[in-house]
Design a protein around this motif. Structure first.
Motif, PDB file in Angstrom:
ATOM      1  N   MET A 203      12.728  34.850   5.841  1.00  0.00           N
ATOM      2  CA  MET A 203      12.384  35.231   7.184  1.00  0.00           C
ATOM      3  C   MET A 203      12.886  34.137   8.133  1.00  0.00           C
ATOM      4  N   GLU A 204      13.569  34.554   9.176  1.00  0.00           N
ATOM      5  CA  GLU A 204      14.070  33.602  10.163  1.00  0.00           C
ATOM      6  C   GLU A 204      12.984  33.319  11.197  1.00  0.00           C
ATOM      7  N   LEU A 205      12.653  32.051  11.335  1.00  0.00           N
ATOM      8  CA  LEU A 205      11.635  31.651  12.300  1.00  0.00           C
ATOM      9  C   LEU A 205      12.328  31.321  13.612  1.00  0.00           C
ATOM     10  N   LYS A 206      12.074  32.145  14.625  1.00  0.00           N
ATOM     11  CA  LYS A 206      12.694  31.894  15.919  1.00  0.00           C
ATOM     12  C   LYS A 206      11.811  32.440  17.029  1.00  0.00           C
ATOM     13  N   THR A 207      11.885  31.761  18.160  1.00  0.00           N
ATOM     14  CA  THR A 207      11.183  32.193  19.360  1.00  0.00           C
ATOM     15  C   THR A 207      12.059  31.866  20.559  1.00  0.00           C
ATOM     16  N   PHE A 208      11.749  32.513  21.672  1.00  0.00           N
ATOM     17  CA  PHE A 208      12.527  32.343  22.893  1.00  0.00           C
ATOM     18  C   PHE A 208      11.681  31.623  23.936  1.00  0.00           C
ATOM     19  N   TYR A 209      12.325  30.719  24.658  1.00  0.00           N
ATOM     20  CA  TYR A 209      11.664  29.916  25.679  1.00  0.00           C
ATOM     21  C   TYR A 209      12.526  29.875  26.928  1.00  0.00           C
ATOM     22  N   LYS A 210      11.854  29.792  28.076  1.00  0.00           N
ATOM     23  CA  LYS A 210      12.540  29.643  29.345  1.00  0.00           C
ATOM     24  C   LYS A 210      12.531  28.165  29.721  1.00  0.00           C
ATOM     25  N   ILE A 211      13.677  27.630  30.094  1.00  0.00           N
ATOM     26  CA  ILE A 211      13.782  26.230  30.492  1.00  0.00           C
ATOM     27  C   ILE A 211      13.128  26.063  31.860  1.00  0.00           C
ATOM     28  N   ARG A 212      12.182  25.159  31.946  1.00  0.00           N
ATOM     29  CA  ARG A 212      11.367  24.962  33.136  1.00  0.00           C
ATOM     30  C   ARG A 212      11.918  23.867  34.049  1.00  0.00           C
ATOM     31  N   PHE A 213      11.636  24.014  35.331  1.00  0.00           N
ATOM     32  CA  PHE A 213      12.115  23.100  36.364  1.00  0.00           C
ATOM     33  C   PHE A 213      11.737  21.647  36.079  1.00  0.00           C
ATOM     34  N   ASN A 214      10.475  21.404  35.725  1.00  0.00           N
ATOM     35  CA  ASN A 214      10.011  20.023  35.551  1.00  0.00           C
ATOM     36  C   ASN A 214      10.621  19.329  34.341  1.00  0.00           C
ATOM     37  N   ASP A 215      11.334  20.052  33.495  1.00  0.00           N
ATOM     38  CA  ASP A 215      11.985  19.474  32.320  1.00  0.00           C
ATOM     39  C   ASP A 215      13.457  19.162  32.563  1.00  0.00           C
ATOM     40  N   CYS A 216      13.929  19.401  33.786  1.00  0.00           N
ATOM     41  CA  CYS A 216      15.359  19.289  34.082  1.00  0.00           C
ATOM     42  C   CYS A 216      15.671  18.106  34.994  1.00  0.00           C
ATOM     43  N   ASP A 217      16.936  17.695  34.944  1.00  0.00           N
ATOM     44  CA  ASP A 217      17.407  16.646  35.845  1.00  0.00           C
ATOM     45  C   ASP A 217      17.939  17.287  37.130  1.00  0.00           C
ATOM     46  N   SER A 218      18.496  16.481  38.011  1.00  0.00           N
ATOM     47  CA  SER A 218      18.962  16.999  39.306  1.00  0.00           C
ATOM     48  C   SER A 218      20.199  17.879  39.175  1.00  0.00           C
ATOM     49  N   PHE A 219      20.837  17.905  38.010  1.00  0.00           N
ATOM     50  CA  PHE A 219      21.985  18.788  37.766  1.00  0.00           C
ATOM     51  C   PHE A 219      21.548  20.115  37.140  1.00  0.00           C
ATOM     52  N   LYS A 220      20.230  20.328  37.047  1.00  0.00           N
ATOM     53  CA  LYS A 220      19.630  21.531  36.468  1.00  0.00           C
ATOM     54  C   LYS A 220      19.812  21.616  34.955  1.00  0.00           C
ATOM     55  N   HIS A 221      20.046  20.468  34.304  1.00  0.00           N
ATOM     56  CA  HIS A 221      20.178  20.412  32.848  1.00  0.00           C
ATOM     57  C   HIS A 221      18.865  19.936  32.240  1.00  0.00           C
ATOM     58  N   LEU A 222      18.509  20.501  31.114  1.00  0.00           N
ATOM     59  CA  LEU A 222      17.334  20.032  30.380  1.00  0.00           C
ATOM     60  C   LEU A 222      17.542  18.560  30.023  1.00  0.00           C
ATOM     61  N   ASN A 223      16.543  17.728  30.331  1.00  0.00           N
ATOM     62  CA  ASN A 223      16.610  16.304  29.960  1.00  0.00           C
ATOM     63  C   ASN A 223      16.719  16.171  28.444  1.00  0.00           C
ATOM     64  N   ASN A 224      17.399  15.109  27.987  1.00  0.00           N
ATOM     65  CA  ASN A 224      17.587  14.921  26.544  1.00  0.00           C
ATOM     66  C   ASN A 224      16.271  14.937  25.775  1.00  0.00           C
ATOM     67  N   SER A 225      15.254  14.271  26.293  1.00  0.00           N
ATOM     68  CA  SER A 225      13.974  14.266  25.594  1.00  0.00           C
ATOM     69  C   SER A 225      13.330  15.649  25.602  1.00  0.00           C
ATOM     70  N   GLY A 226      13.685  16.460  26.587  1.00  0.00           N
ATOM     71  CA  GLY A 226      13.157  17.818  26.673  1.00  0.00           C
ATOM     72  C   GLY A 226      13.569  18.687  25.493  1.00  0.00           C
ATOM     73  N   TYR A 227      14.777  18.481  24.985  1.00  0.00           N
ATOM     74  CA  TYR A 227      15.227  19.235  23.813  1.00  0.00           C
ATOM     75  C   TYR A 227      14.251  19.010  22.660  1.00  0.00           C
ATOM     76  N   ILE A 228      13.893  17.746  22.454  1.00  0.00           N
ATOM     77  CA  ILE A 228      12.975  17.408  21.359  1.00  0.00           C
ATOM     78  C   ILE A 228      11.611  18.043  21.598  1.00  0.00           C
ATOM     79  N   ASP A 229      11.105  17.944  22.829  1.00  0.00           N
ATOM     80  CA  ASP A 229       9.801  18.538  23.149  1.00  0.00           C
ATOM     81  C   ASP A 229       9.800  20.044  22.903  1.00  0.00           C
ATOM     82  N   TYR A 230      10.819  20.740  23.391  1.00  0.00           N
ATOM     83  CA  TYR A 230      10.886  22.189  23.208  1.00  0.00           C
ATOM     84  C   TYR A 230      10.954  22.544  21.725  1.00  0.00           C
ATOM     85  N   MET A 231      11.737  21.800  20.963  1.00  0.00           N
ATOM     86  CA  MET A 231      11.898  22.129  19.548  1.00  0.00           C
ATOM     87  C   MET A 231      10.632  21.823  18.750  1.00  0.00           C
TER      88      MET A 231
END
Length: 156
Positions: free
Chosen positions: A1-29
């Motif tokens: 069984m493949e374990l997967k879920t979908f998430y929306k990238i939130r404003f407070n997790d992004c930098d001024s270029f609208k990219h998810l901050n590097n630490s945010g990847y770890i938090d989301y995962m």
């Protein structure tokens, strides 16, 4: 069984270029992995803690490939790669919504902590019975770079 879920990238997790901050990847995962355990295996961290077991991150190894952008829907997948007597190796990947482009891959080693002593300890027998059936022995690569090549080849 493949374990997967979908998430929306939130404003407070992004930098001024609208990219998810590097630490945010770890938090989301890490959050996704906790959600996967609960949703697909009915294993909650609250239950594990109540039994006297906890885990600490010993090591993260991550490769960032493509930006996750503000407002974007991403798919996060997770697998227990290896069960050890006192540790777990977990793979988490973040993909675009269509699961065609990988954004990041994370390998995390968790160390089991006996919450009664506060020290590293072997997994209890009851946990072994829960975890070993979840192990995905199909992930055989020796390095994160090797694994990434396999995942990218699968999506071509």
């Amino acid at each position: 069984m493949e374990l997967k879920t979908f998430y929306k990238i939130r404003f407070n997790d992004c930098d001024s270029f609208k990219h998810l901050n590097n630490s945010g990847y770890i938090d989301y995962m890490l959050n996704a992995r906790e959600d996967h355990l609960k949703e697909f295996h009915d294993i909650s961290m609250t239950y594990l803690y109540s039994k006297g077991s906890g885990w600490m991150v010993n090591k993260h190894e991550i490769i960032y490939l493509n930006p996750a952008n503000y407002g974007e829907q991403v798919c996060i997948k997770s697998n227990l790669m290896k069960y050890g007597n006192d540790s777990l190796m977990v793979e988490m990947t973040m993909w675009d919504e269509n699961e065609t482009h990988i954004k990041a891959i994370l390998w995390t080693k968790f160390i089991h902590i006996n919450l009664l002593t506060g020290k590293r300890d072997n997994h209890p027998e009851w946990f072994e019975k829960l975890a070993i059936p979840l192990e995905n022995s199909g992930i055989l690569e020796n390095s994160l770079s090797e694994r990434l090549k396999v995942l990218m080849a699968q999506k071509v």
